[in-house]
Motif scaffolding. Structure first.
Motif, PDB file in Angstrom:
ATOM      1  N   ARG A   1      48.666 -16.377 101.057  1.00  0.00           N
ATOM      2  CA  ARG A   1      49.684 -16.519  99.999  1.00  0.00           C
ATOM      3  C   ARG A   1      49.237 -15.962  98.657  1.00  0.00           C
ATOM      4  O   ARG A   1      48.101 -16.155  98.259  1.00  0.00           O
ATOM      5  CB  ARG A   1      49.982 -18.001  99.775  1.00  0.00           C
ATOM      6  CG  ARG A   1      51.044 -18.564 100.651  1.00  0.00           C
ATOM      7  CD  ARG A   1      51.549 -19.893 100.116  1.00  0.00           C
ATOM      8  NE  ARG A   1      50.517 -20.914  99.979  1.00  0.00           N
ATOM      9  CZ  ARG A   1      50.055 -21.625 100.991  1.00  0.00           C
ATOM     10  NH1 ARG A   1      50.501 -21.432 102.219  1.00  0.00           N
ATOM     11  NH2 ARG A   1      49.131 -22.552 100.799  1.00  0.00           N
ATOM     12  N   VAL A   2      50.152 -15.306  97.990  1.00  0.00           N
ATOM     13  CA  VAL A   2      49.944 -14.911  96.591  1.00  0.00           C
ATOM     14  C   VAL A   2      51.138 -15.439  95.813  1.00  0.00           C
ATOM     15  O   VAL A   2      52.286 -15.142  96.147  1.00  0.00           O
ATOM     16  CB  VAL A   2      49.876 -13.367  96.433  1.00  0.00           C
ATOM     17  CG1 VAL A   2      49.732 -12.991  94.959  1.00  0.00           C
ATOM     18  CG2 VAL A   2      48.748 -12.787  97.261  1.00  0.00           C
ATOM     19  N   LEU A   3      50.847 -16.254  94.812  1.00  0.00           N
ATOM     20  CA  LEU A   3      51.918 -16.920  94.069  1.00  0.00           C
ATOM     21  C   LEU A   3      51.930 -16.392  92.632  1.00  0.00           C
ATOM     22  O   LEU A   3      50.905 -16.413  91.966  1.00  0.00           O
ATOM     23  CB  LEU A   3      51.581 -18.404  94.093  1.00  0.00           C
ATOM     24  CG  LEU A   3      52.709 -19.379  93.936  1.00  0.00           C
ATOM     25  CD1 LEU A   3      52.614 -20.396  95.077  1.00  0.00           C
ATOM     26  CD2 LEU A   3      52.587 -20.103  92.629  1.00  0.00           C
ATOM     27  N   ILE A   4      53.064 -15.905  92.195  1.00  0.00           N
ATOM     28  CA  ILE A   4      53.166 -15.410  90.822  1.00  0.00           C
ATOM     29  C   ILE A   4      54.236 -16.236  90.095  1.00  0.00           C
ATOM     30  O   ILE A   4      55.418 -16.157  90.438  1.00  0.00           O
ATOM     31  CB  ILE A   4      53.564 -13.908  90.783  1.00  0.00           C
ATOM     32  CG1 ILE A   4      52.712 -13.096  91.766  1.00  0.00           C
ATOM     33  CG2 ILE A   4      53.446 -13.348  89.373  1.00  0.00           C
ATOM     34  CD1 ILE A   4      53.157 -11.643  91.910  1.00  0.00           C
ATOM     35  N   PRO A   5      53.841 -17.058  89.109  1.00  0.00           N
ATOM     36  CA  PRO A   5      54.849 -17.833  88.371  1.00  0.00           C
ATOM     37  C   PRO A   5      55.848 -16.900  87.692  1.00  0.00           C
ATOM     38  O   PRO A   5      55.458 -15.851  87.165  1.00  0.00           O
ATOM     39  CB  PRO A   5      54.025 -18.601  87.330  1.00  0.00           C
ATOM     40  CG  PRO A   5      52.615 -18.581  87.830  1.00  0.00           C
ATOM     41  CD  PRO A   5      52.469 -17.317  88.628  1.00  0.00           C
ATOM     42  N   TYR A   6      57.124 -17.302  87.706  1.00  0.00           N
ATOM     43  CA  TYR A   6      58.153 -16.472  87.066  1.00  0.00           C
ATOM     44  C   TYR A   6      57.782 -16.160  85.610  1.00  0.00           C
ATOM     45  O   TYR A   6      58.075 -15.087  85.102  1.00  0.00           O
ATOM     46  CB  TYR A   6      59.517 -17.189  87.071  1.00  0.00           C
ATOM     47  CG  TYR A   6      60.171 -17.341  88.431  1.00  0.00           C
ATOM     48  CD1 TYR A   6      59.850 -16.487  89.489  1.00  0.00           C
ATOM     49  CD2 TYR A   6      61.125 -18.329  88.658  1.00  0.00           C
ATOM     50  CE1 TYR A   6      60.467 -16.643  90.732  1.00  0.00           C
ATOM     51  CE2 TYR A   6      61.746 -18.477  89.895  1.00  0.00           C
ATOM     52  CZ  TYR A   6      61.413 -17.636  90.925  1.00  0.00           C
ATOM     53  OH  TYR A   6      62.028 -17.785  92.141  1.00  0.00           O
ATOM     54  N   ARG A   7      57.105 -17.140  84.960  1.00  0.00           N
ATOM     55  CA  ARG A   7      56.818 -16.923  83.535  1.00  0.00           C
ATOM     56  C   ARG A   7      55.847 -15.758  83.319  1.00  0.00           C
ATOM     57  O   ARG A   7      55.748 -15.225  82.214  1.00  0.00           O
ATOM     58  CB  ARG A   7      56.306 -18.224  82.896  1.00  0.00           C
ATOM     59  CG  ARG A   7      54.869 -18.562  83.172  1.00  0.00           C
ATOM     60  CD  ARG A   7      54.463 -19.855  82.478  1.00  0.00           C
ATOM     61  NE  ARG A   7      54.617 -20.982  83.362  1.00  0.00           N
ATOM     62  CZ  ARG A   7      53.683 -21.341  84.263  1.00  0.00           C
ATOM     63  NH1 ARG A   7      52.547 -20.666  84.370  1.00  0.00           N
ATOM     64  NH2 ARG A   7      53.887 -22.376  85.056  1.00  0.00           N
ATOM     65  N   ASP A   8      55.120 -15.360  84.382  1.00  0.00           N
ATOM     66  CA  ASP A   8      54.174 -14.242  84.248  1.00  0.00           C
ATOM     67  C   ASP A   8      54.817 -12.897  84.580  1.00  0.00           C
ATOM     68  O   ASP A   8      54.159 -11.854  84.542  1.00  0.00           O
ATOM     69  CB  ASP A   8      52.965 -14.451  85.179  1.00  0.00           C
ATOM     70  CG  ASP A   8      52.135 -15.656  84.761  1.00  0.00           C
ATOM     71  OD1 ASP A   8      52.329 -16.132  83.613  1.00  0.00           O
ATOM     72  OD2 ASP A   8      51.320 -16.118  85.580  1.00  0.00           O
ATOM     73  N   ILE A   9      56.096 -12.914  84.974  1.00  0.00           N
ATOM     74  CA  ILE A   9      56.778 -11.665  85.352  1.00  0.00           C
ATOM     75  C   ILE A   9      57.785 -11.330  84.260  1.00  0.00           C
ATOM     76  O   ILE A   9      58.635 -12.165  83.932  1.00  0.00           O
ATOM     77  CB  ILE A   9      57.511 -11.811  86.706  1.00  0.00           C
ATOM     78  CG1 ILE A   9      56.575 -12.382  87.776  1.00  0.00           C
ATOM     79  CG2 ILE A   9      58.081 -10.458  87.146  1.00  0.00           C
ATOM     80  CD1 ILE A   9      57.271 -12.702  89.096  1.00  0.00           C
ATOM     81  N   PRO A  10      57.731 -10.133  83.699  1.00  0.00           N
ATOM     82  CA  PRO A  10      58.676  -9.795  82.639  1.00  0.00           C
ATOM     83  C   PRO A  10      60.128  -9.935  83.112  1.00  0.00           C
ATOM     84  O   PRO A  10      60.439  -9.567  84.251  1.00  0.00           O
ATOM     85  CB  PRO A  10      58.369  -8.319  82.322  1.00  0.00           C
ATOM     86  CG  PRO A  10      57.095  -7.995  83.002  1.00  0.00           C
ATOM     87  CD  PRO A  10      56.802  -9.047  84.027  1.00  0.00           C
ATOM     88  N   HIS A  11      60.956 -10.499  82.272  1.00  0.00           N
ATOM     89  CA  HIS A  11      62.418 -10.587  82.456  1.00  0.00           C
ATOM     90  C   HIS A  11      62.874 -11.591  83.511  1.00  0.00           C
ATOM     91  O   HIS A  11      64.060 -11.723  83.757  1.00  0.00           O
ATOM     92  CB  HIS A  11      63.025  -9.200  82.741  1.00  0.00           C
ATOM     93  CG  HIS A  11      62.553  -8.173  81.778  1.00  0.00           C
ATOM     94  ND1 HIS A  11      62.856  -8.222  80.445  1.00  0.00           N
ATOM     95  CD2 HIS A  11      61.740  -7.092  81.940  1.00  0.00           C
ATOM     96  CE1 HIS A  11      62.268  -7.215  79.825  1.00  0.00           C
ATOM     97  NE2 HIS A  11      61.578  -6.510  80.707  1.00  0.00           N
ATOM     98  N   PHE A  12      61.925 -12.279  84.163  1.00  0.00           N
ATOM     99  CA  PHE A  12      62.321 -13.362  85.072  1.00  0.00           C
ATOM    100  C   PHE A  12      62.642 -14.584  84.229  1.00  0.00           C
ATOM    101  O   PHE A  12      61.919 -14.893  83.289  1.00  0.00           O
ATOM    102  CB  PHE A  12      61.166 -13.718  86.025  1.00  0.00           C
ATOM    103  CG  PHE A  12      61.366 -13.226  87.421  1.00  0.00           C
ATOM    104  CD1 PHE A  12      61.206 -11.881  87.724  1.00  0.00           C
ATOM    105  CD2 PHE A  12      61.703 -14.104  88.444  1.00  0.00           C
ATOM    106  CE1 PHE A  12      61.387 -11.417  89.019  1.00  0.00           C
ATOM    107  CE2 PHE A  12      61.887 -13.647  89.744  1.00  0.00           C
ATOM    108  CZ  PHE A  12      61.732 -12.305  90.029  1.00  0.00           C
ATOM    109  N   SER A  13      63.716 -15.302  84.581  1.00  0.00           N
ATOM    110  CA  SER A  13      64.018 -16.548  83.876  1.00  0.00           C
ATOM    111  C   SER A  13      63.405 -17.692  84.660  1.00  0.00           C
ATOM    112  O   SER A  13      63.381 -17.672  85.887  1.00  0.00           O
ATOM    113  CB  SER A  13      65.528 -16.759  83.790  1.00  0.00           C
ATOM    114  OG  SER A  13      66.118 -15.642  83.175  1.00  0.00           O
TER     115      SER A  13
END
Ligand code: HPA
Length: 278
Positions: free
Chosen positions: A42-54
């Motif tokens: 698994r690789v988990l990327i919080p939305y807050r670390d992705i540009p333009h994701f709410s």
């Protein structure tokens, strides 16, 4: 900034963490994010670390893009989603699924918690979505014609017949009762009145919820195959003789977790093996 540039910026960040192209995307609804525990590597990327994701703000909704291996394939999951009732513009509501499509997903399974309207759809049932009624008053395709989608996308088979067959097969293999029906997507955030539920039943709805339909319109316009699954968490308003509470919806979703995850894993495996030509 155009949405296309926003997607490119999001992809650039995501691809720093994940190199493989996902075969399948999943959108995990209220209290149903536990599916990702089934994935290897698994690789988990919080939305807050992705540009333009709410970020998702509803209790029961985590906010992560999660990649992992299922069988031979990589899958990408939106663990938690944003809803139009939170006040987000429709473009934000569908941003996540546009990113799934841009990552290369050719099929996406969309899940939700829903209230059961049809007699046989009580708490704990799983319902494969046959078709939907978009009653949100919104449509993500409103606006200038886009280069990546037709002006008037066909919705005759919004929920792919092949993916539905694989869903039935997965349920048979697990010996699990799977219902099928029409999902009515409403804006929310108030639950429906009993009169509205009678109206929805007359209109042909079997279950009702506050998500999914906008994402499906977006995905279909991009040519992505869609499968839909509702976890029925409650009888719709006026059918159970008691008020509806989000905490009850969450509680039933939690109780359904095991069956939901088991079914979704089996269904996803069948879909990825088909996508891999197996
Ligand atoms: N109505 C709308 N949305 C829902 C319901 C409901 O009864 N249950 C879960 N999401």
């Amino acid at each position: 900034m155009s949405v296309e540039l926003e997607i490119a910026a999001a992809l650039a960040v995501i691809r720093r963490s994940v190199a493989t192209e996902p075969k399948l995307g999943l959108v995990l609804g209220s209290g149903l994010g536990a599916f990702v525990d089934q994935l290897a590597e698994r690789v988990l990327i919080p939305y807050r670390d992705i540009p333009h994701f709410s970020e998702a703000h509803v209790p029961g909704h985590a906010g992560n893009l999660c990649f992992g291996r299922l069988g031979e394939a990589t899958v990408a999951c939106l663990q938690g989603r944003v809803h139009a009732y939170e006040g987000h513009p429709v473009a934000r509501v569908v941003f996540g699924v546009r990113v799934l499509a841009a990552l290369g997903c050719r099929a996406v399974l969309v899940t939700n918690a829903a209230g059961g309207i049809r007699e046989d759809l009580g708490p704990g049932e799983l319902m494969l979505i046959q078709d939907h009624l978009n009653l949100t008053g919104r449509n993500p395709l409103v606006g200038p014609e886009r280069p990546d989608s037709p002006r008037f996308p066909d919705m005759t088979e919004a929920y792919d017949a092949g993916l539905r067959s694989l869903g039935r097969l997965a349920a048979d293999e697990l010996n699990l009762g799977l219902k099928e029906g029409v999902y009515a997507g409403v804006l929310g955030p108030s639950y429906e009145t009993p009169a509205e539920i009678r109206m929805l039943r007359t209109l042909g709805a079997d279950a009702v919820g506050m998500s999914t339909v906008l994402e499906v319109l977006e995905l279909r316009s991009l040519g992505v195959r869609v499968g839909g699954l509702s976890a029925i968490t409650n009888r719709a308003a006026g059918l159970a003789g008691q008020p509806l509470k989000h905490s009850d919806v969450e509680e039933v979703a939690a109780r359904m977790r095991r069956a939901f995850v088991e079914f979704l894993s089996r269904w996803s495996l069948l879909v990825v093996s088909e996508e891999l030509g197996g």
